[in-house]
Design a protein around this motif. Sequence first.
Motif, PDB file in Angstrom:
ATOM      1  N   ALA A   1      28.633 -31.524  -7.234  1.00 39.31           N
ATOM      2  CA  ALA A   1      27.412 -31.218  -6.481  1.00 39.31           C
ATOM      3  C   ALA A   1      26.239 -30.843  -7.386  1.00 39.31           C
ATOM      4  N   LEU A   2      26.350 -31.066  -8.669  1.00 42.79           N
ATOM      5  CA  LEU A   2      25.328 -30.819  -9.688  1.00 42.79           C
ATOM      6  C   LEU A   2      25.108 -29.343  -9.990  1.00 42.79           C
ATOM      7  N   HIS A   3      25.107 -28.495  -8.985  1.00 39.66           N
ATOM      8  CA  HIS A   3      24.744 -27.086  -9.184  1.00 39.66           C
ATOM      9  C   HIS A   3      25.937 -26.190  -9.513  1.00 39.66           C
ATOM     10  N   SER A   4      27.152 -26.721  -9.485  1.00 45.69           N
ATOM     11  CA  SER A   4      28.328 -25.876  -9.692  1.00 45.69           C
ATOM     12  C   SER A   4      28.723 -25.846 -11.168  1.00 45.69           C
ATOM     13  N   ASN A   5      29.767 -25.099 -11.461  1.00 40.55           N
ATOM     14  CA  ASN A   5      30.355 -25.087 -12.799  1.00 40.55           C
ATOM     15  C   ASN A   5      31.719 -25.764 -12.825  1.00 40.55           C
ATOM     16  N   GLN A   6      32.050 -26.499 -11.752  1.00 45.61           N
ATOM     17  CA  GLN A   6      33.318 -27.227 -11.677  1.00 45.61           C
ATOM     18  C   GLN A   6      33.112 -28.647 -12.192  1.00 45.61           C
ATOM     19  N   LEU A   7      33.801 -28.994 -13.254  1.00 43.46           N
ATOM     20  CA  LEU A   7      33.612 -30.300 -13.878  1.00 43.46           C
ATOM     21  C   LEU A   7      34.211 -31.412 -13.032  1.00 43.46           C
ATOM     22  N   VAL A   8      33.613 -32.595 -13.135  1.00 44.98           N
ATOM     23  CA  VAL A   8      34.152 -33.780 -12.475  1.00 44.98           C
ATOM     24  C   VAL A   8      35.312 -34.336 -13.303  1.00 44.98           C
ATOM     25  N   ASP A   9      35.916 -35.404 -12.788  1.00 44.39           N
ATOM     26  CA  ASP A   9      37.037 -36.052 -13.480  1.00 44.39           C
ATOM     27  C   ASP A   9      36.472 -37.070 -14.482  1.00 44.39           C
ATOM     28  N   PHE A  10      36.210 -36.622 -15.700  1.00 49.39           N
ATOM     29  CA  PHE A  10      35.553 -37.458 -16.698  1.00 49.39           C
ATOM     30  C   PHE A  10      36.364 -38.711 -17.025  1.00 49.39           C
ATOM     31  N   GLU A  11      37.659 -38.561 -17.182  1.00 55.44           N
ATOM     32  CA  GLU A  11      38.488 -39.712 -17.553  1.00 55.44           C
ATOM     33  C   GLU A  11      38.489 -40.761 -16.457  1.00 55.44           C
ATOM     34  N   ARG A  12      38.659 -40.326 -15.222  1.00 52.05           N
ATOM     35  CA  ARG A  12      38.691 -41.266 -14.096  1.00 52.05           C
ATOM     36  C   ARG A  12      37.340 -41.958 -13.940  1.00 52.05           C
ATOM     37  N   PHE A  13      36.256 -41.198 -14.003  1.00 51.16           N
ATOM     38  CA  PHE A  13      34.928 -41.785 -13.819  1.00 51.16           C
ATOM     39  C   PHE A  13      34.585 -42.743 -14.953  1.00 51.16           C
ATOM     40  N   ASN A  14      35.005 -42.396 -16.153  1.00 49.32           N
ATOM     41  CA  ASN A  14      34.756 -43.301 -17.279  1.00 49.32           C
ATOM     42  C   ASN A  14      35.491 -44.618 -17.083  1.00 49.32           C
ATOM     43  N   GLN A  15      36.689 -44.547 -16.545  1.00 52.60           N
ATOM     44  CA  GLN A  15      37.458 -45.768 -16.277  1.00 52.60           C
ATOM     45  C   GLN A  15      36.777 -46.641 -15.221  1.00 52.60           C
ATOM     46  N   LEU A  16      36.033 -46.024 -14.324  1.00 52.05           N
ATOM     47  CA  LEU A  16      35.333 -46.780 -13.276  1.00 52.05           C
ATOM     48  C   LEU A  16      34.126 -47.530 -13.818  1.00 52.05           C
ATOM     49  N   GLY A  17      33.693 -47.168 -15.028  1.00 49.14           N
ATOM     50  CA  GLY A  17      32.617 -47.924 -15.658  1.00 49.14           C
ATOM     51  C   GLY A  17      31.252 -47.271 -15.608  1.00 49.14           C
ATOM     52  N   VAL A  18      31.206 -45.940 -15.575  1.00 48.62           N
ATOM     53  CA  VAL A  18      29.905 -45.283 -15.584  1.00 48.62           C
ATOM     54  C   VAL A  18      29.272 -45.400 -16.973  1.00 48.62           C
ATOM     55  N   PHE A  19      27.958 -45.249 -17.007  1.00 47.83           N
ATOM     56  CA  PHE A  19      27.189 -45.326 -18.243  1.00 47.83           C
ATOM     57  C   PHE A  19      27.373 -44.072 -19.082  1.00 47.83           C
ATOM     58  N   GLY A  20      27.517 -42.942 -18.415  1.00 46.30           N
ATOM     59  CA  GLY A  20      27.645 -41.646 -19.064  1.00 46.30           C
ATOM     60  C   GLY A  20      27.606 -40.580 -17.990  1.00 46.30           C
ATOM     61  N   PHE A  21      27.306 -39.345 -18.403  1.00 43.87           N
ATOM     62  CA  PHE A  21      27.344 -38.216 -17.484  1.00 43.87           C
ATOM     63  C   PHE A  21      26.059 -37.399 -17.611  1.00 43.87           C
ATOM     64  N   SER A  22      25.512 -36.989 -16.456  1.00 44.30           N
ATOM     65  CA  SER A  22      24.276 -36.219 -16.462  1.00 44.30           C
ATOM     66  C   SER A  22      24.125 -35.460 -15.150  1.00 44.30           C
ATOM     67  N   ASN A  23      23.566 -34.266 -15.245  1.00 38.55           N
ATOM     68  CA  ASN A  23      23.169 -33.510 -14.059  1.00 38.55           C
ATOM     69  C   ASN A  23      21.657 -33.531 -13.913  1.00 38.55           C
ATOM     70  N   ASP A  24      21.015 -34.622 -14.314  1.00 45.58           N
ATOM     71  CA  ASP A  24      19.558 -34.592 -14.406  1.00 45.58           C
ATOM     72  C   ASP A  24      18.920 -34.092 -13.116  1.00 45.58           C
ATOM     73  N   GLY A  25      17.902 -33.271 -13.304  1.00 48.75           N
ATOM     74  CA  GLY A  25      17.276 -32.549 -12.214  1.00 48.75           C
ATOM     75  C   GLY A  25      17.721 -31.103 -12.193  1.00 48.75           C
ATOM     76  N   VAL A  26      18.875 -30.845 -12.844  1.00 52.41           N
ATOM     77  CA  VAL A  26      19.431 -29.493 -12.887  1.00 52.41           C
ATOM     78  C   VAL A  26      19.973 -29.244 -14.290  1.00 52.41           C
ATOM     79  N   GLY A  27      19.477 -28.237 -14.959  1.00 53.90           N
ATOM     80  CA  GLY A  27      20.044 -27.879 -16.253  1.00 53.90           C
ATOM     81  C   GLY A  27      21.385 -27.185 -16.078  1.00 53.90           C
ATOM     82  N   VAL A  28      22.350 -27.502 -16.935  1.00 54.03           N
ATOM     83  CA  VAL A  28      23.642 -26.803 -16.906  1.00 54.03           C
ATOM     84  C   VAL A  28      23.407 -25.404 -17.460  1.00 54.03           C
ATOM     85  N   GLN A  29      23.526 -24.398 -16.607  1.00 52.17           N
ATOM     86  CA  GLN A  29      23.107 -23.040 -16.985  1.00 52.17           C
ATOM     87  C   GLN A  29      24.149 -22.288 -17.794  1.00 52.17           C
TER      88      GLN A  29
END
Length: 429
Positions: free
Chosen positions: A130-158
């Motif tokens: 949800a961008l605003h939380s501190n719970q990480l997504v599943d990086f390995e699974r999402f990378n396998q799906l073919g994403v470009f990279g990872f970003s919370n743009d619009g919200v700085g990771v505090q």
Amino acid sequence: MRSQNLLIKNAHVVGPETFNGDIRIHQGIITTIGQDLSVSPDETVLDASGQTVLPGLVDVHVHFRDPGQTDKETISTGSRAAAHGGFTSVVAMPNVTPVPDNAADLKALLTKNVQDGVVHVHQYAPITMALHSNQLVDFERFNQLGVFGFSNDGVGVQQAATMKAAMAACAAVDAPLAAHIEDESLRGDGVMNAGPVAKGLGLPGMSNQTESSQLARDLDLAAATGVHYHACHISTRQSVALIRQAKAAGVHVTAEVTPHHLLLEDTDIIGDDPNFKMNPPLRSHADRLAVIGGLLDGTLDMVATDHAPHTIADKGGTMKTAAFGIVGLETAFALLYSRFVRSGRMTLLELVDKMSTTPATAFKLPAGHIQIGAPADLTVMNLETPYQINPNTWFSKGVNSPFIGETVYGQTVATIVSGKIVYQQKEGR
């Protein structure tokens, strides 16, 4: 998208491979480059006489608002705006509704990018749920799906611990992490750059340290984790110095700067005009000179638009209440060509490098070159005829821009993606 058998005649190419000649395209690939090539019966001919052919532009930071915010933009309108601006590859941020923080929503968005996009639309996945939380997504699974990279743009990771864990997860799957750099505790209710102009207008300001303090934290964490850390929309002289120092120390950092931070500063804001409200805000004259210098010396690697369309209602009212952000895909090249290349501040080849070749190379995209065997992603530009920036000619739904009415050079004549003409200039557009 189905490719065409295309022959571009009389091309004056400017890019890593600069030449004059003809370019033959078959099944989306550049197959032949030569002089006076004969036309085959199954080929469409595009005569580029008097024009300039560039490798297709690449923008690693756009907002297409789809799904969930389609009154502002869609993948269709955003990608057509990209083509109109000469871009053949863009990367969309994940601050949409719902945030694609699960495999099902992410798969659907990746599919929609392909189905609705007339250019290559790559996709960032979020860093946290949800961008605003501190719970990480599943990086390995999402990378396998073919994403470009990872970003919370619009919200700085505090939280620093969250950012360090995210960087380690990105490094483990060899994916870049693109950071919206902003300490919210320092931003407060700021709507523009802190300083005399903000005081004169009676508007709350954002200090440079809102950006640079979090950047310093991130660069230290990037050095510790080995991640490819990409710094979004750099705007301050302190940030340029930090990135320059980190690069000298061997940190794997790339950085982008927007056209508006290169061209405008807070003294250009002469009234309470929401079209000048963006995040990060327009900074001081010294900051603008620093980001220009950083781009020219390679500290800042590339230009990215941070294309941020909004409805007229969202950008109405005052700077205190209006949404942050401006559109940029349909004005970026023309503005920078007009202000920097025609003035002699940089060469056309340098601009092509910052808007095509370097972002493609930095993010391992098959773009930025016009050579045999390369994908046929090209842009044909008219660099000689002036025109006025007019939102009535745009494909984007957003008309929020402080550059409306400016006279510029550098109009897109045709944009070719995977060998297909996806935009061709017509009267009025």
